[in-house]
Design a protein around this motif. Structure first.
Motif, PDB file in Angstrom:
ATOM      1  N   THR A 106       0.842  -1.201   0.000  1.00  0.00           N
ATOM      2  CA  THR A 106       0.000   0.000   0.000  1.00  0.00           C
ATOM      3  C   THR A 106       0.873   1.245   0.000  1.00  0.00           C
ATOM      4  OG1 THR A 106      -1.845  -1.080   1.121  1.00  0.00           O
ATOM      5  CG2 THR A 106      -1.701   1.301   1.352  1.00  0.00           C
ATOM      6  N   LYS A 107       0.456   2.226  -0.772  1.00  0.00           N
ATOM      7  CA  LYS A 107       1.153   3.512  -0.809  1.00  0.00           C
ATOM      8  C   LYS A 107       0.113   4.617  -0.964  1.00  0.00           C
ATOM      9  CE  LYS A 107       1.874   2.998  -5.691  1.00  0.00           C
ATOM     10  NZ  LYS A 107       2.562   2.240  -6.635  1.00  0.00           N
ATOM     11  N   ILE A 108       0.535   5.831  -0.790  1.00  0.00           N
ATOM     12  CA  ILE A 108      -0.345   6.972  -1.023  1.00  0.00           C
ATOM     13  C   ILE A 108      -0.472   7.136  -2.533  1.00  0.00           C
ATOM     14  CG2 ILE A 108      -0.649   9.459  -0.767  1.00  0.00           C
ATOM     15  CD1 ILE A 108       1.013   9.237   1.827  1.00  0.00           C
ATOM     16  N   GLU A 109      -1.687   7.192  -3.002  1.00  0.00           N
ATOM     17  CA  GLU A 109      -1.915   7.322  -4.435  1.00  0.00           C
ATOM     18  C   GLU A 109      -2.682   8.605  -4.734  1.00  0.00           C
ATOM     19  OE1 GLU A 109      -3.462   3.900  -6.419  1.00  0.00           O
ATOM     20  OE2 GLU A 109      -2.251   2.527  -5.217  1.00  0.00           O
ATOM     21  N   ALA A 110      -2.264   9.287  -5.788  1.00  0.00           N
ATOM     22  CA  ALA A 110      -2.967  10.482  -6.257  1.00  0.00           C
ATOM     23  C   ALA A 110      -4.093  10.028  -7.181  1.00  0.00           C
ATOM     24  CB  ALA A 110      -2.011  11.408  -6.987  1.00  0.00           C
ATOM     25  N   GLN A 111      -5.288  10.541  -6.934  1.00  0.00           N
ATOM     26  CA  GLN A 111      -6.445  10.216  -7.762  1.00  0.00           C
ATOM     27  C   GLN A 111      -6.720  11.361  -8.732  1.00  0.00           C
ATOM     28  OE1 GLN A 111      -7.549   7.265  -7.711  1.00  0.00           O
ATOM     29  NE2 GLN A 111      -6.597   6.600  -5.799  1.00  0.00           N
ATOM     30  N   GLY A 114      -8.451  14.652  -7.638  1.00  0.00           N
ATOM     31  CA  GLY A 114      -7.809  15.640  -6.781  1.00  0.00           C
ATOM     32  C   GLY A 114      -7.554  15.211  -5.354  1.00  0.00           C
ATOM     33  N   HIS A 115      -7.656  13.937  -5.053  1.00  0.00           N
ATOM     34  CA  HIS A 115      -7.350  13.452  -3.715  1.00  0.00           C
ATOM     35  C   HIS A 115      -6.072  12.632  -3.729  1.00  0.00           C
ATOM     36  CE1 HIS A 115     -11.867  13.413  -2.365  1.00  0.00           C
ATOM     37  NE2 HIS A 115     -11.406  14.624  -2.567  1.00  0.00           N
ATOM     38  N   LYS A 116      -5.348  12.679  -2.601  1.00  0.00           N
ATOM     39  CA  LYS A 116      -4.293  11.710  -2.318  1.00  0.00           C
ATOM     40  C   LYS A 116      -4.885  10.805  -1.246  1.00  0.00           C
ATOM     41  CE  LYS A 116      -1.182  14.651  -0.981  1.00  0.00           C
ATOM     42  NZ  LYS A 116       0.057  15.284  -0.507  1.00  0.00           N
ATOM     43  N   GLU A 117      -4.694   9.496  -1.386  1.00  0.00           N
ATOM     44  CA  GLU A 117      -5.353   8.608  -0.443  1.00  0.00           C
ATOM     45  C   GLU A 117      -4.590   7.299  -0.249  1.00  0.00           C
ATOM     46  OE1 GLU A 117      -8.606   6.260  -3.122  1.00  0.00           O
ATOM     47  OE2 GLU A 117      -9.096   8.331  -2.601  1.00  0.00           O
ATOM     48  N   PHE A 118      -4.936   6.625   0.850  1.00  0.00           N
ATOM     49  CA  PHE A 118      -4.433   5.277   1.099  1.00  0.00           C
ATOM     50  C   PHE A 118      -5.459   4.514   1.931  1.00  0.00           C
ATOM     51  CE2 PHE A 118      -2.896   7.561   4.812  1.00  0.00           C
ATOM     52  CZ  PHE A 118      -3.064   6.652   5.853  1.00  0.00           C
ATOM     53  N   PRO A 119      -5.524   3.195   1.729  1.00  0.00           N
ATOM     54  CA  PRO A 119      -6.494   2.377   2.468  1.00  0.00           C
ATOM     55  C   PRO A 119      -5.882   1.679   3.680  1.00  0.00           C
ATOM     56  CG  PRO A 119      -5.701   1.158   0.585  1.00  0.00           C
ATOM     57  CD  PRO A 119      -4.994   2.496   0.566  1.00  0.00           C
ATOM     58  N   VAL A 120      -6.723   1.489   4.678  1.00  0.00           N
ATOM     59  CA  VAL A 120      -6.401   0.772   5.909  1.00  0.00           C
ATOM     60  C   VAL A 120      -7.561  -0.187   6.162  1.00  0.00           C
ATOM     61  CG1 VAL A 120      -6.273   1.068   8.430  1.00  0.00           C
ATOM     62  CG2 VAL A 120      -5.005   2.598   6.934  1.00  0.00           C
ATOM     63  N   VAL A 121      -7.278  -1.307   6.770  1.00  0.00           N
ATOM     64  CA  VAL A 121      -8.360  -2.203   7.178  1.00  0.00           C
ATOM     65  C   VAL A 121      -8.313  -2.377   8.688  1.00  0.00           C
ATOM     66  CG1 VAL A 121      -8.630  -3.442   5.013  1.00  0.00           C
ATOM     67  CG2 VAL A 121      -6.944  -4.230   6.648  1.00  0.00           C
ATOM     68  N   ASP A 122      -9.493  -2.462   9.284  1.00  0.00           N
ATOM     69  CA  ASP A 122      -9.524  -2.720  10.719  1.00  0.00           C
ATOM     70  C   ASP A 122      -9.421  -4.221  10.956  1.00  0.00           C
ATOM     71  OD1 ASP A 122     -12.115  -3.802  10.458  1.00  0.00           O
ATOM     72  OD2 ASP A 122     -13.107  -2.117  11.441  1.00  0.00           O
ATOM     73  N   LEU A 123      -9.522  -4.620  12.179  1.00  0.00           N
ATOM     74  CA  LEU A 123      -9.338  -6.009  12.560  1.00  0.00           C
ATOM     75  C   LEU A 123     -10.319  -6.946  11.844  1.00  0.00           C
ATOM     76  CD1 LEU A 123      -7.618  -7.751  14.448  1.00  0.00           C
ATOM     77  CD2 LEU A 123      -9.326  -7.371  16.216  1.00  0.00           C
ATOM     78  N   LEU A 127     -13.000  -1.452   5.519  1.00  0.00           N
ATOM     79  CA  LEU A 127     -12.062  -0.598   4.785  1.00  0.00           C
ATOM     80  C   LEU A 127     -12.228   0.857   5.197  1.00  0.00           C
ATOM     81  CD1 LEU A 127     -10.014  -0.259   2.429  1.00  0.00           C
ATOM     82  CD2 LEU A 127     -12.012   0.028   0.934  1.00  0.00           C
ATOM     83  N   LEU A 128     -11.132   1.473   5.625  1.00  0.00           N
ATOM     84  CA  LEU A 128     -11.098   2.895   5.933  1.00  0.00           C
ATOM     85  C   LEU A 128     -10.122   3.531   4.954  1.00  0.00           C
ATOM     86  CD1 LEU A 128     -11.251   1.193   8.809  1.00  0.00           C
ATOM     87  CD2 LEU A 128     -11.359   3.504   9.695  1.00  0.00           C
ATOM     88  N   THR A 129     -10.608   4.426   4.112  1.00  0.00           N
ATOM     89  CA  THR A 129      -9.745   5.119   3.155  1.00  0.00           C
ATOM     90  C   THR A 129      -9.521   6.525   3.666  1.00  0.00           C
ATOM     91  OG1 THR A 129     -10.606   3.802   1.332  1.00  0.00           O
ATOM     92  CG2 THR A 129      -9.446   5.833   0.760  1.00  0.00           C
ATOM     93  N   PHE A 130      -8.273   6.865   3.911  1.00  0.00           N
ATOM     94  CA  PHE A 130      -7.905   8.195   4.375  1.00  0.00           C
ATOM     95  C   PHE A 130      -7.454   8.998   3.168  1.00  0.00           C
ATOM     96  CE2 PHE A 130      -7.541   5.377   7.934  1.00  0.00           C
ATOM     97  CZ  PHE A 130      -8.151   6.101   8.967  1.00  0.00           C
ATOM     98  N   TYR A 131      -7.968  10.216   3.055  1.00  0.00           N
ATOM     99  CA  TYR A 131      -7.636  11.044   1.891  1.00  0.00           C
ATOM    100  C   TYR A 131      -7.382  12.479   2.290  1.00  0.00           C
ATOM    101  CZ  TYR A 131     -12.329  13.089   1.870  1.00  0.00           C
ATOM    102  OH  TYR A 131     -13.473  13.769   2.212  1.00  0.00           O
TER     103      TYR A 131
END
Length: 134
Positions: A106-111, A114-123, A127-131
């Motif tokens: 996973t890396k920060i990706e430019a969309q 106009g967003h930069k984002e990366f995904p995280v998963v909880d336990l 899916l939580l996508t931070f942008y």
């Protein structure tokens, strides 16, 4: 409209609260047996326990009595949300150290929108996508 609060289904409230606190940096503002409120800065996420396991016993009789409660245990991990942040690079590094990124590559990706984002998963694999808006 002013605000939205994601409500994510989890298997175990106590375990999920510990994960959101210890790995994702949230504070648990309120906790009950099957519900909790996790907060970090201005972000609030509701965690609810999808704990109805009665569907397992009814599965052979689905035509007569379908699954219907909306809290079936198999729902945990099926939700997602997007969370706007500032300083996305700092948050990415924090979560990389905590090993909560969606995958090892996973890396920060430019969309293109106009967003930069990366995904995280909880336990539970919600899916939580931070942008961050460019």
């Amino acid at each position: 409209m002013k605000k939205t609060i994601p409500a994510l289904p989890v298997q175990d409230i106590k375990v999920s609260c510990a994960y959101y606190t210890n790995r994702l940096g949230f504070t648990i503002r309120h906790q009950e047996d099957t519900f909790a409120i996790a907060v970090r800065d201005d972000i609030e996420i509701h965690l609810w326990q999808s704990c109805d396991k009665s569907w397992k016993w009814r599965s052979i009789f689905l035509a007569l009595k379908p699954i219907w409660t909306g809290a079936e245990s198999f729902i945990a991990g099926t939700a997602s949300c997007r969370i706007e942040v500032q300083s996305i690079e700092e948050l990415f590094e924090e979560y990389k150290k905590q090993e909560v990124l969606h995958s090892h590559d996973t890396k920060i990706e430019a969309q293109y929108w106009g967003h930069k984002e990366f995904p995280v998963v909880d336990l539970d694999r919600n899916l939580l996508t931070f942008y961050e808006v460019n």
